[in-house]
Design an enzyme around this catalytic site. Sequence first.
Site, PDB file in Angstrom:
ATOM      1  N   ASN A   1       0.871  -1.170   0.000  1.00 41.14           N
ATOM      2  CA  ASN A   1       0.000   0.000   0.000  1.00 41.14           C
ATOM      3  C   ASN A   1       0.911   1.224   0.000  1.00 41.14           C
ATOM      4  O   ASN A   1       1.456   1.611   1.025  1.00 41.14           O
ATOM      5  CB  ASN A   1      -0.896  -0.035   1.245  1.00 41.14           C
ATOM      6  CG  ASN A   1      -1.813   1.172   1.319  1.00 41.14           C
ATOM      7  OD1 ASN A   1      -1.741   2.077   0.468  1.00 41.14           O
ATOM      8  ND2 ASN A   1      -2.668   1.200   2.319  1.00 41.14           N
TER       9      ASN A   1
ATOM     10  N   CYS B   1      -2.146   5.233   0.456  1.00 40.85           N
ATOM     11  CA  CYS B   1      -3.265   5.585   1.330  1.00 40.85           C
ATOM     12  C   CYS B   1      -3.456   7.110   1.298  1.00 40.85           C
ATOM     13  O   CYS B   1      -2.560   7.848   1.702  1.00 40.85           O
ATOM     14  CB  CYS B   1      -2.972   5.118   2.753  1.00 40.85           C
ATOM     15  SG  CYS B   1      -4.318   5.457   3.871  1.00 40.85           S
TER      16      CYS B   1
ATOM     17  N   LYS C   1       0.175  -1.281  -5.021  1.00 39.04           N
ATOM     18  CA  LYS C   1      -1.094  -0.557  -5.133  1.00 39.04           C
ATOM     19  C   LYS C   1      -0.813   0.929  -5.260  1.00 39.04           C
ATOM     20  O   LYS C   1      -0.220   1.532  -4.373  1.00 39.04           O
ATOM     21  CB  LYS C   1      -1.987  -0.842  -3.923  1.00 39.04           C
ATOM     22  CG  LYS C   1      -3.382  -0.224  -4.061  1.00 39.04           C
ATOM     23  CD  LYS C   1      -4.342  -0.807  -3.043  1.00 39.04           C
ATOM     24  CE  LYS C   1      -5.716  -0.192  -3.128  1.00 39.04           C
ATOM     25  NZ  LYS C   1      -6.638  -0.787  -2.157  1.00 39.04           N
TER      26      LYS C   1
ATOM     27  N   ILE D   1      -7.072   1.517  -8.578  1.00 41.36           N
ATOM     28  CA  ILE D   1      -6.426   2.601  -7.853  1.00 41.36           C
ATOM     29  C   ILE D   1      -6.836   2.566  -6.382  1.00 41.36           C
ATOM     30  O   ILE D   1      -7.798   1.864  -6.029  1.00 41.36           O
ATOM     31  CB  ILE D   1      -6.826   3.990  -8.452  1.00 41.36           C
ATOM     32  CG1 ILE D   1      -8.340   4.152  -8.425  1.00 41.36           C
ATOM     33  CG2 ILE D   1      -6.259   4.187  -9.810  1.00 41.36           C
ATOM     34  CD1 ILE D   1      -8.861   5.526  -8.877  1.00 41.36           C
TER      35      ILE D   1
END
Lengths: 275, 301
Positions: free
Chosen positions: B127, B130, B164, B189
């Site tokens: 990730n 965020c 991601k 996305i």
Amino acid sequence: MYYVRCSLKSKREEAKDIFSCTFSLNDIKFLQRLMPGRFVMVWLPGIDEFPLSPSDYNVSNSTLRLTFKVRGLGTRSLSSLSVGSSIFIRGPYGNGFRVSKHILQGGSKLVLVAGGGIGLAPLIPLIKDLLQQDVKLHVVCGFRSSNEVFFINEITNLLGDSHTVSTDDGSLGVKGTVVDVVQNLLNKRKVSYVYACGPEMMLYKLHRVLLDKGVPHQMSVERYVKCALGICGACVIDGLRLCKEGPVFNDVHLKGLKEFGRYKRSASGVREPLL
Amino acid sequence: MDLRVSIASLSLRHPIMLASGILGTTPSMLIKAYNSGASAVITKSLTMSPRDGYPNPVIARVPCGLINAIGLANPGVKNYLDECLEVKDELTRISVIFSIAGFSVNEYVKVAELVTEYGIGKALELNLSCPHVEETRLFSEDPKLTAQVVRAVCDATSLPVFVKVGLTANISEVVESAIKHGASAITAINTIKAMAIDIRAKKPILAAKYGGLSGPAIKPIALRVIYDLYEEFKVPLIGVGGISSWEDVVEFLMAGATAIQVGTIVYKRGLRVFKDLLKGLMNFMHNEGFSSLKDLIGIAH
């Protein structure tokens, strides 16, 4: 509309650190969707948002009562609101206590409602619903000590003397815990069903006793709630979400929960053993 | 009908996964989501230490989706993995992808090493995007930082690494950098930075003020990104962003996604959504004469 604005009509201190706040709100549909044991998310902008199960609600005069124990910043702020000021609520969420003739069948047998401490609060709407049913009802209210006792006048008004008050230290009513009182009643009377809310260890011990005696029951369990919409996973107890499948679980569900009576989860999701 | 897909060494029974952040706080819910029909389940983004995340409210409902600012709340990778060990047999039977997050390259590496060592996950999803945690978001806004973290993690693990990415102006450079340094797949996305104000409270709803918008509002944007990335890159793409119907699933596959993830729709339709989407996809393929998913992927180009 997401949040419903509620205006504080009246407030009273029920016992040490326990307050009842009655709010008026102009949303009949919201009130109609409430059921005993369902909960609302209480938002104090800039302070916190947390779950509470109302201790009373009235569709005809558009009021909602929240009874809570001061535990942190959110509940402390709620307790210091002045009459006329507003809070915001969303919901209601979850499954409440289920009351039906099918569940309560048993003729002359007794239905018990058992509340421990602040766990008594969400049981008041349930007691009112049960009084509409053709059942024999007895309420057990347990507290640690006399200075924490609340709602007894209200329960007496509803039920007369069909209730038992107990305190752990014996400073008021019967000396002993809710579990002790229920066990005594089970030895003397035929009980068809039990509803309960209170500290988890009380619920767990009661659940074991009731399983042993084969008495079906429902219990309202507490967990840390974040989204309340069923997607964040913060309130999960084993594979069940408190905000969707709970907070009230029946004996069959409770029996399968490995975390019940053992762990709670903090805001981060870390398991914390229950003492 | 052949619905199986492979992404690096990860073989899936069909292309519909549960997205990170949804229900993944506990291993028990991951198992439940898989048993409800997801082909793979992704954990909450795990960091080295436990994180409470932002105070409540952490979620705001808007007509076109949800805005969340959970703030990467998670029990910490060690606690999470220890809990996974209690149901290791069940977890290794299913496809679990560990989402990991960090505040430094070193933290990503340490978390990746621990996940690899425990041997429960089938892949890692970094990730890097965020939208409501500044330090994490920065990783996918700067192709150089992306390069550093992807390279370091790939060196530290034997698991396939999915990256991601979020919606940024330089998304193409970021993806290029991730692939060049070892990413096996790109997930696109993440949610998009957004906010909601309660007009009666006269305040932003989220305690963190800003959060990440998910749901139908972002679907056409996510679809466009997948379409663009498919034109430019050869790695498998995992499409995520507002997928709510089987038609959406088909669109993403046609745009070039090898697999897709769903999140927000679980709030509206519950865990039965996986079976519903799969049924719709299979009916469509049958009616349109597709016998293999491979023939559908990227067909719109």
